[in-house]
Design a protein around this motif. Structure first.
Motif, PDB file in Angstrom:
ATOM      1  N   PRO A 137       0.763  -1.257   0.000  1.00 31.23           N
ATOM      2  CA  PRO A 137       0.000   0.000   0.000  1.00 31.23           C
ATOM      3  C   PRO A 137       0.788   1.299   0.000  1.00 31.23           C
ATOM      4  O   PRO A 137       0.373   2.245   0.637  1.00 31.23           O
ATOM      5  CB  PRO A 137      -0.833  -0.132   1.272  1.00 31.23           C
ATOM      6  N   ALA A 138       1.890   1.395  -0.713  1.00 35.40           N
ATOM      7  CA  ALA A 138       2.564   2.688  -0.790  1.00 35.40           C
ATOM      8  C   ALA A 138       1.656   3.703  -1.491  1.00 35.40           C
ATOM      9  O   ALA A 138       1.432   4.817  -0.994  1.00 35.40           O
ATOM     10  CB  ALA A 138       3.891   2.554  -1.538  1.00 35.40           C
ATOM     11  N   HIS A 139       1.093   3.306  -2.625  1.00 34.02           N
ATOM     12  CA  HIS A 139       0.183   4.207  -3.344  1.00 34.02           C
ATOM     13  C   HIS A 139      -1.040   4.512  -2.485  1.00 34.02           C
ATOM     14  O   HIS A 139      -1.577   5.617  -2.497  1.00 34.02           O
ATOM     15  CB  HIS A 139      -0.281   3.568  -4.648  1.00 34.02           C
ATOM     16  N   GLN A 140      -1.455   3.488  -1.755  1.00 33.40           N
ATOM     17  CA  GLN A 140      -2.671   3.634  -0.956  1.00 33.40           C
ATOM     18  C   GLN A 140      -2.454   4.634   0.188  1.00 33.40           C
ATOM     19  O   GLN A 140      -3.364   5.385   0.544  1.00 33.40           O
ATOM     20  CB  GLN A 140      -3.026   2.272  -0.385  1.00 33.40           C
ATOM     21  N   ALA A 141      -1.254   4.642   0.758  1.00 37.16           N
ATOM     22  CA  ALA A 141      -0.958   5.595   1.834  1.00 37.16           C
ATOM     23  C   ALA A 141      -0.961   7.018   1.285  1.00 37.16           C
ATOM     24  O   ALA A 141      -1.433   7.952   1.944  1.00 37.16           O
ATOM     25  CB  ALA A 141       0.399   5.267   2.456  1.00 37.16           C
ATOM     26  N   VAL A 142      -0.476   7.183   0.063  1.00 34.03           N
ATOM     27  CA  VAL A 142      -0.496   8.500  -0.580  1.00 34.03           C
ATOM     28  C   VAL A 142      -1.949   8.909  -0.850  1.00 34.03           C
ATOM     29  O   VAL A 142      -2.352  10.051  -0.613  1.00 34.03           O
ATOM     30  CB  VAL A 142       0.332   8.466  -1.889  1.00 34.03           C
ATOM     31  N   PHE A 143      -2.739   7.941  -1.314  1.00 36.78           N
ATOM     32  CA  PHE A 143      -4.163   8.189  -1.576  1.00 36.78           C
ATOM     33  C   PHE A 143      -4.888   8.551  -0.280  1.00 36.78           C
ATOM     34  O   PHE A 143      -5.677   9.509  -0.238  1.00 36.78           O
ATOM     35  CB  PHE A 143      -4.771   6.921  -2.193  1.00 36.78           C
ATOM     36  N   LEU A 144      -4.602   7.822   0.792  1.00 36.29           N
ATOM     37  CA  LEU A 144      -5.245   8.102   2.079  1.00 36.29           C
ATOM     38  C   LEU A 144      -4.950   9.543   2.501  1.00 36.29           C
ATOM     39  O   LEU A 144      -5.858  10.271   2.921  1.00 36.29           O
ATOM     40  CB  LEU A 144      -4.727   7.107   3.135  1.00 36.29           C
ATOM     41  N   VAL A 199      10.251   3.290 -17.291  1.00 36.16           N
ATOM     42  CA  VAL A 199       9.763   4.664 -17.149  1.00 36.16           C
ATOM     43  C   VAL A 199      10.189   5.274 -15.815  1.00 36.16           C
ATOM     44  O   VAL A 199      10.460   6.462 -15.717  1.00 36.16           O
ATOM     45  CB  VAL A 199       8.214   4.679 -17.289  1.00 36.16           C
ATOM     46  N   ARG A 200      10.256   4.429 -14.794  1.00 37.08           N
ATOM     47  CA  ARG A 200      10.575   4.980 -13.467  1.00 37.08           C
ATOM     48  C   ARG A 200      12.045   4.790 -13.106  1.00 37.08           C
ATOM     49  O   ARG A 200      12.422   4.948 -11.959  1.00 37.08           O
ATOM     50  CB  ARG A 200       9.690   4.316 -12.415  1.00 37.08           C
ATOM     51  N   ARG A 201      12.841   4.432 -14.065  1.00 38.19           N
ATOM     52  CA  ARG A 201      14.271   4.263 -13.801  1.00 38.19           C
ATOM     53  C   ARG A 201      15.008   5.515 -14.268  1.00 38.19           C
ATOM     54  O   ARG A 201      14.385   6.531 -14.555  1.00 38.19           O
ATOM     55  CB  ARG A 201      14.790   3.026 -14.545  1.00 38.19           C
ATOM     56  N   GLY A 202      16.308   5.425 -14.318  1.00 31.79           N
ATOM     57  CA  GLY A 202      17.108   6.513 -14.879  1.00 31.79           C
ATOM     58  C   GLY A 202      16.972   7.805 -14.104  1.00 31.79           C
ATOM     59  O   GLY A 202      17.174   7.848 -12.891  1.00 31.79           O
ATOM     60  N   ARG A 203      16.599   8.840 -14.823  1.00 39.48           N
ATOM     61  CA  ARG A 203      16.555  10.188 -14.244  1.00 39.48           C
ATOM     62  C   ARG A 203      15.619  10.252 -13.029  1.00 39.48           C
ATOM     63  O   ARG A 203      15.943  10.865 -12.011  1.00 39.48           O
ATOM     64  CB  ARG A 203      16.085  11.168 -15.326  1.00 39.48           C
ATOM     65  N   ALA A 253       6.057   5.183  -3.800  1.00 39.41           N
ATOM     66  CA  ALA A 253       4.912   5.382  -4.703  1.00 39.41           C
ATOM     67  C   ALA A 253       5.409   5.929  -6.049  1.00 39.41           C
ATOM     68  O   ALA A 253       4.944   5.510  -7.106  1.00 39.41           O
ATOM     69  CB  ALA A 253       3.899   6.331  -4.066  1.00 39.41           C
ATOM     70  N   ILE A 254       6.360   6.843  -6.009  1.00 39.46           N
ATOM     71  CA  ILE A 254       6.864   7.425  -7.263  1.00 39.46           C
ATOM     72  C   ILE A 254       7.580   6.362  -8.092  1.00 39.46           C
ATOM     73  O   ILE A 254       7.381   6.260  -9.301  1.00 39.46           O
ATOM     74  CB  ILE A 254       7.819   8.603  -6.964  1.00 39.46           C
ATOM     75  N   LEU A 255       8.396   5.555  -7.429  1.00 33.99           N
ATOM     76  CA  LEU A 255       9.188   4.560  -8.170  1.00 33.99           C
ATOM     77  C   LEU A 255       8.470   3.226  -8.301  1.00 33.99           C
ATOM     78  O   LEU A 255       8.969   2.304  -8.945  1.00 33.99           O
ATOM     79  CB  LEU A 255      10.538   4.343  -7.486  1.00 33.99           C
ATOM     80  N   ASP A 256       7.298   3.119  -7.701  1.00 31.74           N
ATOM     81  CA  ASP A 256       6.517   1.879  -7.715  1.00 31.74           C
ATOM     82  C   ASP A 256       7.341   0.711  -7.143  1.00 31.74           C
ATOM     83  O   ASP A 256       7.414  -0.363  -7.726  1.00 31.74           O
ATOM     84  CB  ASP A 256       6.030   1.560  -9.133  1.00 31.74           C
TER      85      ASP A 256
END
Lengths: 165, 430
Positions: free
Chosen positions: A70-77, B321-325, B346-349
């Motif tokens: 839930p990294a995205h989910q924590a941002v969403f929360l 897409v989320r690598r490199g820069r 979240a940014i880098l998934d």
């Protein structure tokens, strides 16, 4: 207005959080302790109240079936709380207990430990990577609790109910 | 939309009428398709997002984009646009210099014809003070000098039908599909120059902040007609790319009087000097010296005995897409304390159970143990089969992966189930 209520019994975290949401919504219809008993009677299955079932009693945007990670989910929360919503989220009790241990909070129910049924807490503030929460397990003294997004994510199961006014 | 997010149309209608709440995974997919990180998607809505414009553009022109791009392609395009916004935000936080987009006046941008590509390339070179010198690295020119953001994807990530994409909002950025791998750096250079043309000349005039570039000739391919005069724009950008990389005067200087323009020596010299592939070199020589089409085709088919150099600055690209820069910016912003570890993930998934890239310091350590990740997966599986209020109590490693013990309440008992997961946490049958 956001208020903290102590859960009346050790298995009343979901009812206590629902009472906090009702207080925020201005719909709390009975004394908080009495209302927790009412809610427990309505929701409990074999002595346990599931967060999923809290949705029956509250207007909400959805019960978050958790992302597996839930990294995205924590941002969403954080975004939804900033947008004026409130949330009940569930945590792994032992992990939350470890995170809160340095704060020396008191509870009539002992310490949060182990991989026992999930523990619900009330989230009412979000700012710059932090959440403000009320934990019904502990007394009001020392609350609200400010948890970093990483601290919450560490203990979070990923389950959440986003409540609306 | 239903197809793209993996739901039935009736379910989408219920969600859009507010009668049903979508699962989080659906919200996340929506946000990805609309090219936004999930918090930004909810802050600004999807109406102004590039993917919305893409759909509208296609619909206005009677095109069937779905016949060209798969849902996965649209997700990659969405990730590209979301990552551009992340780069923009991080660069601002880090105080990086703003991107430079030279203003290039032109007589007629609205009716694109391919010969304009040559003129536009000359103007761009002049504006950038490049003269007619070869460009040692397109990547360094765009990234280091103009501060544009470049993204690369491996061919398994994106349909080969889509060669590249570019956007000018919120900052100039280019996505290149490494169709033949990063080893084919000469191809990457042409793609970068092609998208550069879109950013310099087309993004403002077509009232679309972004463009996608298909592979190959567009003649008769109605489904790609996503903006007015798309075919003309593409042909102009192709001409721009080859003239920008290999200007006419410079080709004549390299070939000089001593080489025959249709000789192997001339072709090799043009390839080497300008960092272009054999096909482009032959076409450029053909154009400059009026070599017949038949001879050009023969020269291209014959191929060269000399393999292009493997080491080239434009081969040093990182696919993803989320690598490199983006990864480098997250690293710096994390080190500077400008973003916290959950947002970085979240940014880098990157899953909570994996460390963040960079030095092994506390802030980058996994936030979840592997056991916790197994708990979450097993609980989701039990919940999906009706185990409301379930919790995992134990996860054991096995030869096959994981055995996770999950409990849930029923009126007369606490049910206990064992869930079997593979190493990657995908469900296994008992």
């Amino acid at each position: 207005m956001d208020r903290h209520f102590l859960q009346v019994r050790a298995n009343y975290c979901v009812p206590a959080c629902i009472v906090m949401v009702e207080a925020w919504r201005g719909t709390l219809s009975a004394p908080p302790d009495e209302r927790q008993h009412e809610i427990f009677d309505q929701l409990a299955v074999n002595g346990l109240c599931a967060l999923e079932d809290a949705a029956r009693l509250l207007p909400h945007e959805g019960v978050g079936e958790p992302d597996i990670d839930p990294a995205h989910q924590a941002v969403f929360l954080g975004q939804r709380i900033t947008a004026g919503r409130r949330a009940i989220v569930t945590c792994r009790p032992g992990l939350l207990g470890q995170i809160l241990a340095p704060r020396k909070l008191s509870s009539p129910h002992g310490t949060l430990t182990g991989n026992t049924p999930h523990h619900a807490i009330y989230v009412f503030g979000a700012e710059q990577g932090h959440f403000d929460v009320y934990d019904p397990w502990h007394f009001t003294a020392g609350q609200p609790l400010r948890l970093s997004r990483a601290q919450l994510a560490r203990a979070w199961t990923g389950m959440m109910l986003i409540a609306t006014k | 939309m239903a197809h793209l997010v993996g739901l039935e149309p009736a379910q989408i209608e219920r969600i859009e009428r507010g009668e049903a709440a979508p699962p989080f995974a659906t919200l996340k997919r929506y946000a990805r398709l609309f090219g936004a990180r999930i918090d930004r998607f909810f802050e600004s809505g999807g109406s102004a997002s590039p993917t919305t414009l893409l759909f509208r553009s296609a619909a206005e022109h009677g095109a069937d984009l779905g016949s060209v791009l798969t849902a996965d392609d649209l997700l990659v395009l969405g990730d590209f646009l979301a990552s551009v916004a992340d780069v923009d935000e991080l660069e601002r936080k880090l105080g990086e210099p703003p991107a430079i987009v030279p203003r290039l006046e032109s007589a007629d941008l609205t009716d694109p014809e391919w010969p304009q590509g040559q003129e536009f390339a000359a103007r761009a070179r002049e504006a950038l003070g490049l003269g007619i010198e070869p460009i040692p690295s397109m990547r360094l020119l765009l990234e280091d000098r103009l501060h544009w953001s470049l993204f690369f994807v491996a061919p398994h990530e994106l349909s080969p039908a889509l060669q590249g994409a570019s956007t000018i909002e919120p900052r100039p950025a280019i996505l290149v599909n490494l169709v033949e791998g990063r080893e084919s750096w000469w191809r990457t250079r042409v793609s970068l120059a092609h998208e550069m043309c879109h950013i310099l000349y087309d993004s403002r005039t077509i009232a679309r902040p972004y463009l996608i570039s298909p592979q190959g000739e567009l003649r008769g391919r109605r489904e790609w007609a996503i903006v007015d005069r798309f075919r003309g724009l593409e042909r102009r950008a192709n001409a721009f790319a080859v003239h920008f990389l290999a200007p006419s005067a410079a080709i004549r200087t390299v070939v000089g009087a001593s080489m025959s323009p249709d000789s192997e020596r001339a072709i090799d010299a043009v390839c080497t000097s300008f960092g272009i592939g054999r096909t482009v070199a032959v076409r450029r020589l053909g154009h400059e010296y009026r070599i017949s089409e038949e001879t050009q085709n023969h020269l291209i088919e014959r191929g060269s005995e000399h393999a292009p150099a493997k080491d080239h600055p434009d081969a040093a690209v990182v696919p993803g897409v989320r690598r490199g820069r983006l990864e480098a910016l997250v690293d710096r912003a994390s080190t500077a304390g400008l973003i916290e570890p959950v947002m970085a993930r979240a940014i880098l998934d990157i899953p909570l159970s994996e460390p963040l890239p960079g030095p092994a310091i506390d802030d980058r350590e996994p936030l979840w143990t592997k056991e916790q990740a197994a708990f979450a997966r097993a609980e989701a599986q039990v919940r999906a089969s009706g185990g409301r209020g379930c919790w995992a109590s134990e996860a054991r490693r096995t030869d096959r992966g994981w055995e996770v013990v999950v409990h849930y309440p029923q009126p007369n008992e606490i049910v206990t189930r064992t869930i079997y997961l593979a190493d990657d946490l995908e469900p296994l049958h008992a």
